[in-house]
Design a protein around this motif. Structure first.
Motif, PDB file in Angstrom:
ATOM      1  N   UNK A 122       5.242  32.211   8.095  1.00 32.72           N
ATOM      2  CA  UNK A 122       4.029  32.940   8.480  1.00 32.72           C
ATOM      3  C   UNK A 122       3.338  32.178   9.613  1.00 32.72           C
ATOM      4  N   UNK A 123       2.891  32.916  10.623  1.00 37.80           N
ATOM      5  CA  UNK A 123       2.192  32.291  11.752  1.00 37.80           C
ATOM      6  C   UNK A 123       0.825  32.945  11.892  1.00 37.80           C
ATOM      7  N   UNK A 124      -0.247  32.130  11.768  1.00 40.95           N
ATOM      8  CA  UNK A 124      -1.601  32.652  11.966  1.00 40.95           C
ATOM      9  C   UNK A 124      -2.389  31.638  12.792  1.00 40.95           C
ATOM     10  N   UNK A 125      -3.708  31.820  12.839  1.00 42.23           N
ATOM     11  CA  UNK A 125      -4.540  30.962  13.684  1.00 42.23           C
ATOM     12  C   UNK A 125      -4.504  29.494  13.247  1.00 42.23           C
ATOM     13  N   UNK A 126      -4.204  29.266  11.975  1.00 46.51           N
ATOM     14  CA  UNK A 126      -4.159  27.889  11.477  1.00 46.51           C
ATOM     15  C   UNK A 126      -2.798  27.236  11.667  1.00 46.51           C
ATOM     16  N   UNK A 127      -1.830  27.994  12.184  1.00 45.40           N
ATOM     17  CA  UNK A 127      -0.510  27.435  12.427  1.00 45.40           C
ATOM     18  C   UNK A 127       0.553  28.094  11.563  1.00 45.40           C
ATOM     19  N   UNK A 128       1.702  27.425  11.426  1.00 44.80           N
ATOM     20  CA  UNK A 128       2.844  27.962  10.690  1.00 44.80           C
ATOM     21  C   UNK A 128       2.767  27.540   9.228  1.00 44.80           C
ATOM     22  N   UNK A 129       2.958  28.511   8.348  1.00 49.05           N
ATOM     23  CA  UNK A 129       3.019  28.229   6.916  1.00 49.05           C
ATOM     24  C   UNK A 129       4.202  28.999   6.333  1.00 49.05           C
ATOM     25  N   UNK A 178      17.188  19.839  -8.608  1.00 50.28           N
ATOM     26  CA  UNK A 178      17.256  20.825  -7.534  1.00 50.28           C
ATOM     27  C   UNK A 178      16.100  20.713  -6.537  1.00 50.28           C
ATOM     28  N   UNK A 179      15.269  19.697  -6.686  1.00 50.54           N
ATOM     29  CA  UNK A 179      14.094  19.570  -5.807  1.00 50.54           C
ATOM     30  C   UNK A 179      14.501  19.310  -4.358  1.00 50.54           C
ATOM     31  N   UNK A 180      15.528  18.496  -4.174  1.00 47.85           N
ATOM     32  CA  UNK A 180      15.985  18.214  -2.818  1.00 47.85           C
ATOM     33  C   UNK A 180      16.470  19.500  -2.149  1.00 47.85           C
ATOM     34  N   UNK A 181      17.139  20.345  -2.917  1.00 52.88           N
ATOM     35  CA  UNK A 181      17.634  21.607  -2.378  1.00 52.88           C
ATOM     36  C   UNK A 181      16.482  22.502  -1.920  1.00 52.88           C
ATOM     37  N   UNK A 182      15.384  22.520  -2.693  1.00 55.15           N
ATOM     38  CA  UNK A 182      14.213  23.306  -2.318  1.00 55.15           C
ATOM     39  C   UNK A 182      13.562  22.727  -1.069  1.00 55.15           C
ATOM     40  N   UNK A 183      13.434  21.408  -1.020  1.00 61.24           N
ATOM     41  CA  UNK A 183      12.829  20.777   0.150  1.00 61.24           C
ATOM     42  C   UNK A 183      13.626  21.093   1.413  1.00 61.24           C
ATOM     43  N   UNK A 184      14.953  21.090   1.319  1.00 62.20           N
ATOM     44  CA  UNK A 184      15.795  21.423   2.469  1.00 62.20           C
ATOM     45  C   UNK A 184      15.602  22.877   2.878  1.00 62.20           C
ATOM     46  N   UNK A 185      15.459  23.763   1.876  1.00 60.26           N
ATOM     47  CA  UNK A 185      15.237  25.175   2.173  1.00 60.26           C
ATOM     48  C   UNK A 185      13.923  25.373   2.926  1.00 60.26           C
ATOM     49  N   UNK A 186      12.844  24.747   2.469  1.00 56.15           N
ATOM     50  CA  UNK A 186      11.553  24.875   3.141  1.00 56.15           C
ATOM     51  C   UNK A 186      11.628  24.327   4.557  1.00 56.15           C
ATOM     52  N   UNK A 187      12.360  23.233   4.730  1.00 55.43           N
ATOM     53  CA  UNK A 187      12.529  22.685   6.069  1.00 55.43           C
ATOM     54  C   UNK A 187      13.272  23.629   6.995  1.00 55.43           C
ATOM     55  N   UNK A 188      14.270  24.313   6.466  1.00 56.53           N
ATOM     56  CA  UNK A 188      15.022  25.280   7.262  1.00 56.53           C
ATOM     57  C   UNK A 188      14.138  26.445   7.682  1.00 56.53           C
ATOM     58  N   UNK A 189      13.256  26.887   6.778  1.00 52.19           N
ATOM     59  CA  UNK A 189      12.350  27.995   7.101  1.00 52.19           C
ATOM     60  C   UNK A 189      11.405  27.586   8.229  1.00 52.19           C
ATOM     61  N   UNK A 190      10.856  26.380   8.139  1.00 53.16           N
ATOM     62  CA  UNK A 190       9.942  25.892   9.178  1.00 53.16           C
ATOM     63  C   UNK A 190      10.676  25.770  10.513  1.00 53.16           C
ATOM     64  N   UNK A 191      11.886  25.247  10.461  1.00 51.09           N
ATOM     65  CA  UNK A 191      12.649  25.057  11.685  1.00 51.09           C
ATOM     66  C   UNK A 191      13.029  26.391  12.321  1.00 51.09           C
ATOM     67  N   UNK A 192      13.300  27.411  11.492  1.00 50.50           N
ATOM     68  CA  UNK A 192      13.675  28.721  12.026  1.00 50.50           C
ATOM     69  C   UNK A 192      12.512  29.382  12.745  1.00 50.50           C
ATOM     70  N   UNK A 193      11.272  29.101  12.306  1.00 50.57           N
ATOM     71  CA  UNK A 193      10.104  29.657  12.977  1.00 50.57           C
ATOM     72  C   UNK A 193       9.827  31.084  12.562  1.00 50.57           C
TER      73      UNK A 193
END
Length: 413
Positions: A141-148, A97-112
């Protein structure tokens, strides 16, 4: 005024202004110190909330590497907090299921930022190779260090285990229920044929004995009565089996007409008796026709049975309405029952009176309760011994679709 005096006056004025400004500055410094203390207290408080929260919290970079993790998260992942920072989070997910998690994290980053959390159920992996089930809630999350990415990690292993056990129990209950229904159906069919044969043989035997003696006539009477009792029991079991079936094709039913029709069906139970039936204006309800008929038949039959000792039996079907319920009642002037025994009224094969006083199978009111419960309603009885009884049926409007009230009718038979 001399120059000296003017200079002195200016000096005093400036000295006063300086003292005022110094006082204001000290007040501002004190306010700033107080604000810093409050900010420090707030930071520490929320740091403690993060660290000791009952669910796991992680902050990951866009690449999925763990940057921060609280104590609960460390416990869930099975490692010391110091050894988790800098490690990729997907490594703690079951390999498939690691690929599924990686895709989820990518979607979160892309959504902003400012996006709704995204959730996913995962099978997690501990360092010792054991598995546990988790729900991930990922928020950008968006702070002074960028998006996390903030990940809320909830252990749902116990919940999933309970759900599986509940599904297994439900399947087992369904299987047992189907077996019971098959048994009831088979038993009622198997009893019907010998009961009819018995009745036929009794009639033939009565005809063949042109002048039976008193003992033979008495035995024949007992045999005929036993055959009739078996027929009544078979009919009651058939009705009870029908009440266990799912509701089929509910449709609008005019209770005014259904009460009258049901009462006519009970003609044999009121033969050679004076019985008066009345009823309030009754609504039209969206219900299963067969079960509603059985409900009314058994309530009216119960009233007829226990009014038999009365010279004139009076039965009234009432209707009350609240904002959320219909409240149907069947009231009679019969012998009543002991209120202390009301808890036994709706039990299978329960009788509050002796078989010699009132014949019956003890299934009628149990069938009524089963039907009412299928409509998420309630049923109960009230009585004063010797002064009749009333049985109440409460049906929720949220379950029974209500149509306009029909024209009132009242009849005597």
């Amino acid at each position: 005024m001399t120059n000296y005096e003017q200079l002195r006056e200016q000096f005093e004025t400036q000295s006063h202004d300086l003292r005022v400004h110094q006082s204001e500055l000290e007040n501002q410094n004190e306010a700033l110190r107080q604000t810093n203390l409050e900010l420090e207290w707030t930071r520490n408080r929320y740091a403690d909330l993060f660290k000791f929260a009952p669910i796991g919290y992680l902050v990951c970079g866009q690449d999925g590497v763990i940057q921060e993790i609280n104590q609960t998260g460390c416990t869930q992942l099975g490692s010391e907090c110091s050894s988790l920072s800098g490690r990729p989070f997907p490594l703690f997910v079951e390999e498939g299921q690691r690929l599924q998690v990686a895709l989820l994290l990518g979607q979160v980053v892309q959504a902003g930022p400012d996006q709704e959390p995204q959730r996913l159920e995962m099978l997690m992996l501990r360092p010792d190779g054991s598995h546990w089930q988790a729900q991930l809630e990922c928020t950008p999350l968006l702070d002074s260090s960028g998006l996390s990415i903030r990940i809320a990690l909830t252990d749902i292993t116990a919940l999933k285990t309970a759900q599986r056990e509940a599904e297994q129990r439900s399947t087992e209950v369904q299987r047992l229920n189907e077996e019971l229904q098959t048994f009831l159906r088979t038993m009622t069919l198997d009893l019907t044929q010998p009961q009819r044969q018995m009745e036929g043989f009794v009639k033939l035997l009565s005809k063949s004995l042109t002048a039976p003696d008193a003992r033979s006539a008495k035995l024949l009477g007992h045999l005929q009565e036993a055959a009739a009792d078996m027929g009544a029991l078979t009919a009651a079991l058939t009705q009870f089996f029908q009440s266990t079936q799912p509701n089929r094709d509910p449709r609008p039913l005019d209770l005014n007409s259904l009460v009258d029709v049901s009462f006519h069906e009970l003609a044999s139970e009121r033969q050679d008796r004076q019985v008066t039936l009345t009823h309030d204006p009754l609504p039209t309800l969206h219900m299963d026709a067969t079960k509603t008929r059985l409900l009314l038949l058994n309530l009216l039959s119960n009233a007829l049975k226990f009014t038999r000792p009365r010279p004139e039996a009076r039965i009234h079907v009432g209707m009350q309405e609240t904002a959320e319920h219909y409240l149907l009642s069947v009231r009679d002037n019969g012998v009543g029952f002991d209120p202390a025994q009301s808890g036994r009224l709706f039990g299978l094969f329960e009788r509050l009176h002796s078989e010699r006083e009132f014949k019956g199978q003890g299934l009628g009111l149990a069938l009524v309760r089963r039907i009412v419960q299928q409509y998420e309603g309630q049923v109960w009885g009230e009585s004063t011994p010797g002064e009749g009884a009333v049985f109440w049926v409460e049906l929720p409007k949220s379950v029974v679709a209500v149509l306009p009230v029909q024209v009132t009718k009242g009849q005597s038979f």
